[in-house]
Design a protein around this motif. Structure first.
Motif, PDB file in Angstrom:
ATOM      1  N   LEU A 100      43.266  44.851  24.715  1.00  0.00           N
ATOM      2  CA  LEU A 100      43.418  44.030  25.920  1.00  0.00           C
ATOM      3  C   LEU A 100      44.638  44.448  26.712  1.00  0.00           C
ATOM      4  O   LEU A 100      44.608  44.534  27.948  1.00  0.00           O
ATOM      5  N   LEU A 101      45.722  44.731  25.997  1.00  0.00           N
ATOM      6  CA  LEU A 101      46.943  45.166  26.677  1.00  0.00           C
ATOM      7  C   LEU A 101      46.738  46.491  27.398  1.00  0.00           C
ATOM      8  O   LEU A 101      47.316  46.722  28.471  1.00  0.00           O
ATOM      9  N   VAL A 174      38.572  45.882  30.485  1.00  0.00           N
ATOM     10  CA  VAL A 174      38.063  46.287  31.799  1.00  0.00           C
ATOM     11  C   VAL A 174      38.277  45.168  32.820  1.00  0.00           C
ATOM     12  O   VAL A 174      38.681  45.425  33.962  1.00  0.00           O
ATOM     13  N   LEU A 175      38.025  43.932  32.433  1.00  0.00           N
ATOM     14  CA  LEU A 175      38.229  42.814  33.357  1.00  0.00           C
ATOM     15  C   LEU A 175      39.699  42.669  33.733  1.00  0.00           C
ATOM     16  O   LEU A 175      40.033  42.432  34.896  1.00  0.00           O
ATOM     17  N   PHE A 176      40.592  42.820  32.751  1.00  0.00           N
ATOM     18  CA  PHE A 176      42.019  42.719  33.049  1.00  0.00           C
ATOM     19  C   PHE A 176      42.452  43.860  33.965  1.00  0.00           C
ATOM     20  O   PHE A 176      43.240  43.658  34.889  1.00  0.00           O
ATOM     21  N   ALA A 177      41.933  45.067  33.720  1.00  0.00           N
ATOM     22  CA  ALA A 177      42.243  46.189  34.608  1.00  0.00           C
ATOM     23  C   ALA A 177      41.705  45.923  36.009  1.00  0.00           C
ATOM     24  O   ALA A 177      42.313  46.325  37.013  1.00  0.00           O
ATOM     25  N   GLY A 178      40.561  45.224  36.078  1.00  0.00           N
ATOM     26  CA  GLY A 178      39.966  44.901  37.375  1.00  0.00           C
ATOM     27  C   GLY A 178      40.847  44.059  38.271  1.00  0.00           C
ATOM     28  O   GLY A 178      40.683  44.042  39.494  1.00  0.00           O
ATOM     29  N   LEU A 201      40.433  33.573  32.749  1.00  0.00           N
ATOM     30  CA  LEU A 201      40.728  34.147  34.063  1.00  0.00           C
ATOM     31  C   LEU A 201      40.425  33.143  35.170  1.00  0.00           C
ATOM     32  O   LEU A 201      41.205  32.987  36.123  1.00  0.00           O
ATOM     33  N   LYS A 202      39.297  32.467  35.042  1.00  0.00           N
ATOM     34  CA  LYS A 202      38.967  31.433  36.036  1.00  0.00           C
ATOM     35  C   LYS A 202      40.022  30.340  36.058  1.00  0.00           C
ATOM     36  O   LYS A 202      40.424  29.860  37.127  1.00  0.00           O
ATOM     37  N   PRO A 219      39.834  41.715  42.512  1.00  0.00           N
ATOM     38  CA  PRO A 219      41.282  41.922  42.425  1.00  0.00           C
ATOM     39  C   PRO A 219      42.041  40.630  42.711  1.00  0.00           C
ATOM     40  O   PRO A 219      41.581  39.773  43.471  1.00  0.00           O
ATOM     41  N   ALA A 220      43.194  40.494  42.094  1.00  0.00           N
ATOM     42  CA  ALA A 220      43.996  39.274  42.258  1.00  0.00           C
ATOM     43  C   ALA A 220      45.359  39.620  42.839  1.00  0.00           C
ATOM     44  O   ALA A 220      45.945  40.657  42.507  1.00  0.00           O
ATOM     45  N   GLU A 221      45.863  38.736  43.685  1.00  0.00           N
ATOM     46  CA  GLU A 221      47.211  38.897  44.209  1.00  0.00           C
ATOM     47  C   GLU A 221      48.230  38.192  43.312  1.00  0.00           C
ATOM     48  O   GLU A 221      49.372  38.626  43.203  1.00  0.00           O
ATOM     49  N   ARG A 222      47.775  37.107  42.684  1.00  0.00           N
ATOM     50  CA  ARG A 222      48.666  36.369  41.793  1.00  0.00           C
ATOM     51  C   ARG A 222      47.837  35.507  40.854  1.00  0.00           C
ATOM     52  O   ARG A 222      46.680  35.166  41.150  1.00  0.00           O
ATOM     53  N   LEU A 223      48.397  35.157  39.709  1.00  0.00           N
ATOM     54  CA  LEU A 223      47.807  34.193  38.788  1.00  0.00           C
ATOM     55  C   LEU A 223      48.659  32.926  38.825  1.00  0.00           C
ATOM     56  O   LEU A 223      49.884  32.996  38.936  1.00  0.00           O
TER      57      LEU A 223
END
Length: 347
Positions: A100-101, A174-178, A201-202, A219-223
């Motif tokens: 995952l990392l 893959v999702l985290f890289a996304g 993630l949601k 893609p995300a700008e922030r969590l």
């Protein structure tokens, strides 16, 4: 250490089991990538999870432990750059930490070396390396084994990736890289594997869309920081479920167990075999379904388990085999070869 066991006449009472390891890993990772202060309650203080905690401490997240909870001040999606040119992360025996990392590190603009113990160093990593290479990361390995040397890239290239295996660790990478890609990334697997990453993630505000065996992340700008409570681990509960089912006159309740539908294959199979199992007090906590499980001694009949069910009970198959020895008839399991490449050959 010497442990002496005495035969019991029955198993009864009300218990709770340790927290879910899969959920703990993901809660630590996404809290560390978030902006603001997150709390992870009832986390699992195992060595594997400690490896994840220490890795993100190295990369700028502030993580404090107090009274069974983690208090995490996130570093943001862009982790702190190493002061000495690269990070050296020791993952111990944790495949979840490593894989995952890797997805997160693929989207950073620095170099990281991931090493592990002798057991982890023999486990296959090519399955996670391949999609991350397609996304543009520079990853070197020891012929598909640890150590991994990861040079991230920003932004990564969005991909549509179809895996020939159902593995939540590769999917999650893959999702985290996304999160760091230039467009939507889609992952397809033969049978839906555990979906803790999609759910979490949601919860952290990521746009994730699920359709059958397809998952798409944007893609995300922030969590956004969250307050997470980790449910009890159904894999740990499985041993107590086994004891109550096969010891006459037993009546056991296990409280606050996670029963994610991608992890409840053991319960489904045992009910098919005639197990007296009742799920009560159903509710949702931090995006995960949770309940109390009531188990009573049962006379069981054999069952056939095919490959489509294995991903939903892969970690419970060893204890399930024990239960099957007490059932009437021959139980057959097919499509479980993934068990050969765990931390040991579980078959």
């Amino acid at each position: 250490m010497e442990i002496k066991l005495k035969k019991t006449n029955y198993v009864s009472g009300v218990i709770e089991v340790p927290a879910d390891k899969s959920v703990t890993h993901r809660a630590v990772m996404l809290s560390s990538l978030a902006e603001g202060n997150s709390t992870v309650r009832n986390y699992l203080p195992s060595d594997d999870c400690s490896r994840t905690i220490e890795a993100f401490r190295q990369m700028g997240a502030e993580i404090k432990i107090d009274n069974g909870s983690l208090y995490i001040k996130g570093a943001g999606l862009k982790l702190a750059k190493p002061q000495n040119g690269k990070y050296n992360i020791y993952a111990g025996n944790s495949g979840t930490t490593t894989r995952l990392l890797s997805g997160i590190l693929a989207g950073q603009d620095f170099e990281t070396v991931i090493k592990g113990d002798d057991s982890l160093s023999k486990r296959p990593m090519q399955r996670v390396i391949l999609p991350l290479l397609q996304m543009g990361a520079d990853i070197k390995s020891n012929d598909g084994l640890l150590p991994l040397i990861i040079k991230g890239k920003t932004p990564l290239k969005a991909i549509n990736y179809e895996s020939d295996k159902s593995t939540a660790q590769v999917k999650s990478a893959v999702l985290f890289a996304g999160l760091y890609a230039d467009d939507a990334t889609t992952y397809k697997e033969p049978v839906k594997s555990r979906d803790h990453s999609e759910r979490m993630l949601k919860a952290f505000g990521v746009d994730v869309r699920v359709s059958d065996n397809f998952v798409t992340v944007y893609p995300a700008e922030r969590l956004t920081a969250q307050d997470i409570t980790v449910p009890g681990d159904i894999s740990s509960a499985a041993f107590f479920i086994a004891a109550a089912l096969i010891v006459p006159d037993s009546n056991l309740t296990i409280r606050n167990v996670g029963v994610n539908p991608t992890r409840d294959g053991l319960i489904e199979v045992l009910k098919q075999m005639g197990a007296n199992i009742t799920l009560t007090n159903m509710r949702e906590i931090s995006q995960e379904p949770v309940c109390d499980i009531v188990i009573k001694y049962s006379k069981l009949k054999a069952a056939d388990i095919d490959a489509s069910l294995v991903p939903r009970m892969v970690d419970e198959i060893p204890v399930f085999v024990l239960i099957a020895t007490q059932a009437n008839g021959i139980t057959r399991i097919s499509g479980a070869k993934e068990l050969r490449v765990k931390e040991s050959d579980r078959i």
